[in-house]
Design an enzyme around this catalytic site. Structure first.
Site, PDB file in Angstrom:
ATOM      1  N   THR A   1      49.211  41.002  52.415  1.00  0.00           N
ATOM      2  CA  THR A   1      49.215  40.432  51.063  1.00  0.00           C
ATOM      3  C   THR A   1      47.858  39.860  50.703  1.00  0.00           C
ATOM      4  O   THR A   1      47.397  39.985  49.561  1.00  0.00           O
ATOM      5  CB  THR A   1      50.299  39.342  50.949  1.00  0.00           C
ATOM      6  OG1 THR A   1      51.567  39.917  51.245  1.00  0.00           O
ATOM      7  CG2 THR A   1      50.331  38.733  49.554  1.00  0.00           C
ATOM      8  N   CYS A   2      47.209  39.252  51.667  1.00  0.00           N
ATOM      9  CA  CYS A   2      45.896  38.644  51.419  1.00  0.00           C
ATOM     10  C   CYS A   2      44.862  39.700  51.031  1.00  0.00           C
ATOM     11  O   CYS A   2      44.038  39.479  50.137  1.00  0.00           O
ATOM     12  CB  CYS A   2      45.416  37.893  52.656  1.00  0.00           C
ATOM     13  SG  CYS A   2      46.603  36.673  53.272  1.00  0.00           S
TER      14      CYS A   2
END
Length: 249
Positions: free
Chosen positions: A50-51
């Protein structure tokens, strides 16, 4: 795990061990926050899905819009070492954000956001959150809800931008396919620059990995330049002139 907003308080006073041009450089809290309006977003770790796919890229994309709305700097703080953060920035071609390594987790602990990710083999890491800091004082925090997994609901760039200015308009991203030595490509790029528009250039031809088949697949044409603005196919240099009302560079 108790995650509490500390709006109205000063950010923790720590010294970050960073890398600059292959040299160690100590950077204190004041150097990052004093007399500035700063957006901070913090996340569990560099290179995590996600980052890398959403959190960091969207802040990087919207950085010019944040600056138009009074933000002096954008910081990404993660409990990773300086080498990892430096490599991650290069991997994602980050040009608008400062990646700050909180290697020992001191800043994150001071924020009350240090959590135990031992079940993933991560050890102590940061909970995902964002905040707006004015002259070292926390104006607003967006903390992800305390639920299993890695929630990503409120610390995103769009939420922060909407908080700063509900009327802020998202930028229209521009991509242009070109080929070395193409005069029409040069004309199209000059038109974009004349209108103060930032664009991403994708070179085609030998050794680039982008062929005429690629251009035809995305645009329906095989000639260059091909210009896309905000997801809309504009076309070649003549089409771009018409888009701008017939004004030549």
């Amino acid at each position: 795990m108790k995650l509490t907003s500390i709006e109205g308080q000063s950010v923790p006073q720590v010294v970050f061990r960073t890398r600059d041009t292959n040299q160690w450089r100590d950077v204190g809290t004041d150097a990052l926050f004093k007399d500035k309006t700063v957006v901070v977003f913090s996340l569990p770790g560099a290179y995590t899905p996600t980052c890398s796919s959403s959190h960091l890229p969207r802040y990087n994309e919207l950085a010019p819009t944040f600056r138009e709305n009074g933000v002096d700097d954008i910081l990404c703080i993660s409990v990773n070492d300086a080498f990892v953060m430096e490599a991650w920035a290069k991997e994602l071609a980050v040009e608008n954000i400062h990646l700050i390594p909180d290697g020992n987790g001191e800043f994150t602990e001071g924020m009350g956001m240090l959590v135990d990710k031992s079940e993933l083999g991560f050890g102590k890491r940061s909970w995902r959150y964002s905040m707006l800091v004015r002259n070292g004082v926390i104006d607003k925090m967006f903390i992800e809800p305390d639920k299993p997994g890695d929630p990503f609901e409120v610390s995103d760039a769009d939420t922060m931008l909407h908080y700063l200015n509900p009327e802020a308009r998202n930028p229209e991203f521009i991509t242009i396919f070109t080929r070395e030595g193409c005069p029409h490509c040069a004309r199209a790029k000059a038109l974009l620059k004349a209108h103060d528009l930032t664009f991403e250039e994708i070179r085609t031809g030998m050794g680039t990995g982008v062929s005429s088949r690629t251009i035809r697949a995305v645009s329906g044409r095989s000639t260059v330049p091909q210009v896309f603005i905000g997801g809309k196919h504009i076309g070649g240099a003549d089409d771009l002139e018409k888009y701008f009302g017939g004004k030549r560079a």
